[in-house]
Enzyme design. Structure first.
Site, PDB file in Angstrom:
ATOM      1  N   HIS A 163       0.907  -0.832   0.201  1.00 55.50           N
ATOM      2  CA  HIS A 163      -0.068   0.209   0.524  1.00 55.50           C
ATOM      3  C   HIS A 163       1.013   1.196  -0.075  1.00 55.50           C
ATOM      4  CE1 HIS A 163      -3.153   3.359   0.890  1.00 55.50           C
ATOM      5  NE2 HIS A 163      -1.943   3.412   2.505  1.00 55.50           N
TER       6      HIS A 163
ATOM      7  N   ASP B 267       6.436  21.335 -26.716  1.00 56.44           N
ATOM      8  CA  ASP B 267       5.407  20.366 -25.830  1.00 56.44           C
ATOM      9  C   ASP B 267       7.869  19.797 -24.713  1.00 56.44           C
ATOM     10  OD1 ASP B 267       6.547  16.632 -25.821  1.00 56.44           O
ATOM     11  OD2 ASP B 267       5.089  17.012 -27.644  1.00 56.44           O
TER      12      ASP B 267
ATOM     13  N   TRP C 285       6.590  -0.092   3.778  1.00 62.17           N
ATOM     14  CA  TRP C 285       7.354   0.950   2.883  1.00 62.17           C
ATOM     15  C   TRP C 285       9.076   1.198   3.075  1.00 62.17           C
ATOM     16  CZ3 TRP C 285       9.169   5.793   1.488  1.00 62.17           C
ATOM     17  CH2 TRP C 285       8.755   6.955   2.044  1.00 62.17           C
TER      18      TRP C 285
ATOM     19  N   SER D 150      12.884   5.267 -14.097  1.00 62.29           N
ATOM     20  CA  SER D 150      11.800   6.561 -14.517  1.00 62.29           C
ATOM     21  C   SER D 150      11.149   7.533 -13.868  1.00 62.29           C
ATOM     22  CB  SER D 150      10.398   5.468 -14.409  1.00 62.29           C
ATOM     23  OG  SER D 150       9.212   6.582 -13.955  1.00 62.29           O
ATOM     24  N   SER D 151      12.034   7.760 -12.450  1.00 65.77           N
ATOM     25  CA  SER D 151      11.573   8.580 -11.927  1.00 65.77           C
ATOM     26  C   SER D 151      12.887   9.926 -12.383  1.00 65.77           C
ATOM     27  CB  SER D 151      12.104   8.493 -10.096  1.00 65.77           C
ATOM     28  OG  SER D 151      10.943   7.630  -9.619  1.00 65.77           O
TER      29      SER D 151
ATOM     30  N   HIS E  56      13.531  12.129   3.072  1.00 66.53           N
ATOM     31  CA  HIS E  56      12.498  12.925   3.451  1.00 66.53           C
ATOM     32  C   HIS E  56      12.896  14.387   2.288  1.00 66.53           C
ATOM     33  CE1 HIS E  56      10.772  15.230   6.503  1.00 66.53           C
ATOM     34  NE2 HIS E  56      11.146  16.403   5.940  1.00 66.53           N
TER      35      HIS E  56
ATOM     36  N   GLU F 118      12.563  12.801  -0.648  1.00 67.67           N
ATOM     37  CA  GLU F 118      11.185  12.688  -0.963  1.00 67.67           C
ATOM     38  C   GLU F 118       9.452  12.934  -0.738  1.00 67.67           C
ATOM     39  OE1 GLU F 118      10.653  10.102  -3.581  1.00 67.67           O
ATOM     40  OE2 GLU F 118       8.479   9.895  -3.494  1.00 67.67           O
TER      41      GLU F 118
ATOM     42  N   TYR G 204       9.274  16.014   0.188  1.00 66.74           N
ATOM     43  CA  TYR G 204       8.640  17.537  -0.058  1.00 66.74           C
ATOM     44  C   TYR G 204       8.413  16.976  -1.810  1.00 66.74           C
ATOM     45  CZ  TYR G 204       9.954  18.877   4.550  1.00 66.74           C
ATOM     46  OH  TYR G 204       9.249  19.157   5.693  1.00 66.74           O
TER      47      TYR G 204
ATOM     48  N   SER H 227      -1.420  27.335  -5.477  1.00 62.36           N
ATOM     49  CA  SER H 227      -0.802  28.564  -5.410  1.00 62.36           C
ATOM     50  C   SER H 227      -1.685  29.396  -7.033  1.00 62.36           C
ATOM     51  CB  SER H 227       1.051  28.783  -5.427  1.00 62.36           C
ATOM     52  OG  SER H 227       0.580  28.822  -4.599  1.00 62.36           O
TER      53      SER H 227
ATOM     54  N   HIS I  69      15.302  13.132  11.129  1.00 64.99           N
ATOM     55  CA  HIS I  69      14.341  13.206  12.939  1.00 64.99           C
ATOM     56  C   HIS I  69      12.706  11.949  12.373  1.00 64.99           C
ATOM     57  CE1 HIS I  69      11.761  15.741   9.476  1.00 64.99           C
ATOM     58  NE2 HIS I  69      11.374  14.562   9.626  1.00 64.99           N
ATOM     59  N   HIS I  70      13.246  11.317  11.767  1.00 66.09           N
ATOM     60  CA  HIS I  70      12.767   9.892  11.099  1.00 66.09           C
ATOM     61  C   HIS I  70      13.386   8.639  12.235  1.00 66.09           C
ATOM     62  CE1 HIS I  70      10.495  10.913   8.162  1.00 66.09           C
ATOM     63  NE2 HIS I  70      11.637  12.175   7.593  1.00 66.09           N
TER      64      HIS I  70
ATOM     65  N   THR J 141       7.278  26.630   5.205  1.00 66.29           N
ATOM     66  CA  THR J 141       5.641  26.367   4.978  1.00 66.29           C
ATOM     67  C   THR J 141       4.791  27.282   5.590  1.00 66.29           C
ATOM     68  OG1 THR J 141       6.679  24.189   5.250  1.00 66.29           O
ATOM     69  CG2 THR J 141       4.444  23.908   5.182  1.00 66.29           C
TER      70      THR J 141
ATOM     71  N   LYS K 282       4.263  30.032   3.457  1.00 64.24           N
ATOM     72  CA  LYS K 282       3.106  29.546   2.462  1.00 64.24           C
ATOM     73  C   LYS K 282       1.388  29.516   2.848  1.00 64.24           C
ATOM     74  CE  LYS K 282       6.153  27.005  -0.604  1.00 64.24           C
ATOM     75  NZ  LYS K 282       5.488  27.757  -1.698  1.00 64.24           N
TER      76      LYS K 282
ATOM     77  N   ARG L 196       1.393   1.245  14.846  1.00 66.77           N
ATOM     78  CA  ARG L 196       1.283   1.318  13.226  1.00 66.77           C
ATOM     79  C   ARG L 196       1.684  -0.387  13.412  1.00 66.77           C
ATOM     80  NH1 ARG L 196       5.806   4.857  10.636  1.00 66.77           N
ATOM     81  NH2 ARG L 196       5.286   3.889   8.712  1.00 66.77           N
TER      82      ARG L 196
END
Lengths: 531, 293
Positions: free
Chosen positions: A80, A109, A145, A173-174, A257, A259, A261, A272, A306-307, A332, A335, A454
């Site tokens: 998931h 293009d 994951w 791909s990315s 991390h 990722e 963002y 925006s 921080h993880h 943030t 924003k 979890r």
């Protein structure tokens, strides 16, 4: 050279219309076709990953083990997460970038159209590998994951090798997709489209693309170390050989991390674009938005640990990562302030995209606040690996990233199809999603603070009532997305009222002002001049 | 920038190659995944064949795609702006490669400065050492692991030093080949490019010699702790990049013999030379951090 070039263009000018048949979709080099492919792929993956979430919520509907066995439950939480991150959110944003970036900057293009097609077609194959590994003997990946070592090395099953290589080709791909976006923005802007005139969606994607190119290779590196640790006896994550399982977490989160963002900056860009349109005011603080996006991106490289507050790092490290993380709330906050200030005293109307955008602002901010709580090292020792974390990242990813994607689809869909979507269905979709998503994720804060862990298929009896409601919210949110599916099918059959070129009264930008609705197959073959 | 001489940006027609490339990567991923399982478990299977098939499809795709590309370039369909896209694209690709190596260098630094000292009891980890492996003493190169594996450390003189000199020289000859191309001095171009390729092949040959020496004489293998892991993974991935770079140089060599490239239209050559310089810089980093320090 230019004379030769002039001559040969004439050969290509004849095909203004889309070719037909399956080959169109397999061989296309058109950014709009590829954008459509990405978006449909992302939506199919969203439903697939969503179905797995339904399995998780069905098992958690009441305490005890009833529907699936724990190993399969673990596979569901793992796949998931992987599908939603790499299969739904990221491809959806790439699809939007494909459709919109060339139109927004006045380019004919994407810069590298064939590579663009390659980046897309890798994805279905990558997920075919990942999903088929679920049916192998011993099952698919079951280590979460985040695939922490040693769960993914010592204790994982053989399908880990397939998982590693599918992540490798997703990464390829990315990276190619990101290179395409970044080069398009650097090299293909129409005359007069200066940096500080670019729409914010383009700005945020430019910075996102940079993040992607910087961290996807690190992901490739960490899965490679995992592969060799598991199958070839290396000792990166094995203390007996001088390595350290915590090293896995450092390398993974150095990717992970930025990722997160990657999955939210384009959302900031979308909001925006939408908020000024329906507030009928220019975006408040355009330049500060650009600088805030860049600051968030730079800070994202120095907050990864921080993880890992509970892994036993030195106190100085914990403090550094706590303060650096809290620093992110400053840009943030800029924003969120700017979006609210854009709406302040505007002539606001509440069309569907605006409703999703406002829901985004409120609910994403809520997710940001719980993130701020998690950033506080001492209290994270209580929250770590509980449902509070699950609540936090689902608020920023579902009501954040996914809501922004839905807002974007509703906002630009009439431009793509030339027809207004079914507004009644859209309202049903919005309200059902909004109510159910909060029923789904809000109580997770409470059970998390009370200590429900979890990724565990069973829980203490005290959490039973909340979990029942969470599951009901989950099923309702899942069903609500079928309304969206129906709406999209109707839109693709070109049902609905024709729309004007501008579509929305307050919309500004090249795609609304200079292109008809629906946008033709090829646009801006001669670049517009931006004043 | 008004209506003046604007060259149309070339947007290619539909092309089968990207899709073929996606199929190739699919076969490679499935094949490699199964192959790894089969090799490590000593099982029979089709993994190797699928992997080979994937590599062949990839080869066909690369030939077809580049053939189209070269034809388009030589018929003048490419504008300067498109050349800019290619150059920028290549630069970002090299940046992504830098980040890939950064992950492995990061692992190396972490092992040296954090995990090994901590296992040896540094900082506040006295009990870690006491409880887990009381006889372990932190050292780099880690020739004796906590788990009891022992090996020898690879010196920097001899083969590695020779390889460093060879690769640095090859970067110089590669540069002069480029200068030859820009001066329209085909002879200089061909010779310098040929010598660069030769250096590349010699480097790879010596690298293989070094690996054989490490495995047979020194007992330094992938499995000899984190020192062996970082040594072989860093030099191994570098070697793979040198191999790829050498193949690219060989393709450029044959294109030069066919008379391709002009002083103002030689993106492929330039990209190859950038790639070669990048591989060289990575080696210098390796030489310092893996061999000397």
């Amino acid at each position: 050279m230019s004379t030769v070039a002039e001559h040969s263009h004439d050969d290509h000018d004849h095909h203004h219309h889309a070719p037909s048949g399956i080959k169109r979709w397999l061989y296309t080099t058109n950014h709009k076709d590829i954008g459509t492919l990405y978006l449909w792929f992302a939506f199919i993956m969203f439903l697939t990953g969503g179905a797995m979430a339904m399995v998780i919520r069905a098992e958690l509907f009441q305490p005890g083990l009833q529907i699936v066995d724990p190993n399969f439950f673990n596979q569901m939480t793992t796949v998931h997460g992987l599908i939603m991150v790499f299969g739904a959110v990221m491809p959806a944003f790439t699809g939007l970038a494909n459709w919109l970036v060339p139109m927004m900057i006045g380019a004919p293009d994407m810069a590298l159209p064939r590579m663009n097609n390659w980046s897309f077609w890798i994805l279905p194959f990558a997920f075919l590998i990942l999903l088929s590994s679920l049916f192998l003997e011993g099952g698919g990946p079951n280590f979460g994951w985040t695939f922490y070592a040693p769960l993914s090395t010592t204790y994982s099953n053989d399908s880990t090798a397939l998982f590693v290589f599918s992540v490798h080709i997703m990464g390829i791909s990315s990276i190619m997709g990101a290179i395409n976006v970044i080069v398009t923005i650097f090299n293909m802007r129409a005359p007069g489209m200066n940096w500080m005139k670019m729409p914010l969606f383009v700005w945020t994607w430019l910075i996102t693309a940079f993040l992607l190119i910087a961290v996807m290779p690190v992901l490739a590196g960490v899965v490679t170390m995992l592969l060799t640790d598991k199958f070839f006896g290396t000792s990166f994550f094995d203390a007996a050989g001088g390595g350290d399982p915590v090293l896995f977490q450092h390398v993974f989160w150095f990717f992970g991390h930025p990722e997160v963002y990657i999955m939210i900056l384009p959302a900031f860009g979308i909001i925006s674009q939408i908020v000024p349109t329906f507030s009928r005011k220019p975006l408040f603080g355009y330049a500060s938005m650009v600088y805030a996006t860049a600051s968030i991106a730079l800070l994202s490289f120095v907050v990864w640990a921080h993880h890992m507050f509970t892994t036993g790092m030195p106190v100085a490290t914990e403090l550094f990562f706590m303060f650096a993380t809290m620093l992110i709330s400053v840009p943030t906050g800029v924003k969120v302030f700017n979006w609210v200030a854009t709406m302040w005293r505007g002539s606001i109307t509440f069309e569907i995209p605006m409703m999703f955008a406002i829901a985004f602002i409120v609910l994403f901010t809520l997710g940001g606040f719980s993130g701020l709580m998690l950033a506080i090292t001492p209290v994270d020792f209580q929250y770590h690996d509980t449902y509070f974390v699950v609540a936090h990242f689902h608020y920023v990813l579902v009501t954040g990233a996914i809501f922004s994607i839905m807002a974007a689809v509703y906002y630009w869909l009439p431009k793509w199809t030339g027809k207004m979507f079914d507004i009644t269905l859209a309202k049903w979709h919005f309200w059902c999603s909004l109510i159910s998503v909060n029923l789904l994720f809000f109580p997770m804060h409470f059970v998390g603070l009370a200590g429900m862990p979890r990724r565990i298929p069973d829980y203490a009896l005290q959490f039973a009532d909340f979990n029942k409601w969470i599951s009901i919210g989950g099923f309702a949110f899942g069903l609500s997305q079928l309304i969206f599916l129906a709406l999209l099918i109707k839109a693709c059959k070109k049902e609905g009222e024709p729309v004007s070129d501008r579509v929305w009264e307050g919309a500004e930008g090249l795609e609304w002002e200079q292109l008809p609705s629906p946008a033709p197959y090829h646009t801006f073959e001669t670049p517009p001049v931006v004043k | 920038m008004t209506e003046q001489a604007y060259e149309k940006y070339y947007v290619p027609d539909e092309s089968p190659w990207p899709f073929v490339g996606a199929v190739a990567l699919f076969l490679i991923a499935v094949g490699a995944g199964n192959f790894v399982i089969e090799v490590s478990k000593d099982k029979e299977g089709y993994g190797g064949w699928i992997l080979t098939a994937g590599l062949l499809v990839l080869l066909v795709m690369l030939i077809g795609w580049f053939k189209d590309q070269i034809e388009e370039s030589r018929t003048g369909l490419h504008s300067n702006q498109l050349g800019g896209s290619y150059r920028q694209g290549m630069s970002w690709f090299i940046f992504s490669e830098v980040m890939f190596f950064a992950a492995f260098f990061g692992a190396l630094y972490y092992a040296r400065t954090i995990s090994i000292p901590w296992l040896g009891g540094a900082s506040n980890n006295a009990m870690t050492n006491e409880v887990l492996w009381p006889t372990f003493e932190a050292a780099w190169p880690l020739i004796s692991t906590p788990g009891g594996e022992t090996t020898e450390a690879m010196g920097w003189y001899g083969l590695p030093l020779a390889n460093t000199i060879i690769l640095l020289l090859s970067s110089v000859t590669c540069h002069f080949a480029h200068v030859g191309l820009e001066q329209e001095n085909r002879k200089k171009l061909t010779w310098m490019l040929g010598i660069t390729i030769l250096f590349g092949i010699v480097f790879l040959f010596l690298q293989v010699e070094e690996y054989i020496h490490a495995y047979t004489q020194m007992g330094l293998t992938l499995e000899s702790g984190v020192y062996g892991s970082t040594f072989f993974m860093l030099t191994g991935f570098h070697g793979m990049h040198v191999t790829l770079g050498t193949i690219m140089l060989i393709v450029m060599f044959f294109r030069v013999l066919k008379g391709h490239f002009t002083p103002d239209n030689h993106f492929a050559f330039q990209a190859t030379s950038w790639y070669w310089h990048f591989v060289d810089v990575v080696w210098v980093m390796l030489f310092f951090f893996v061999y000397i320090l």
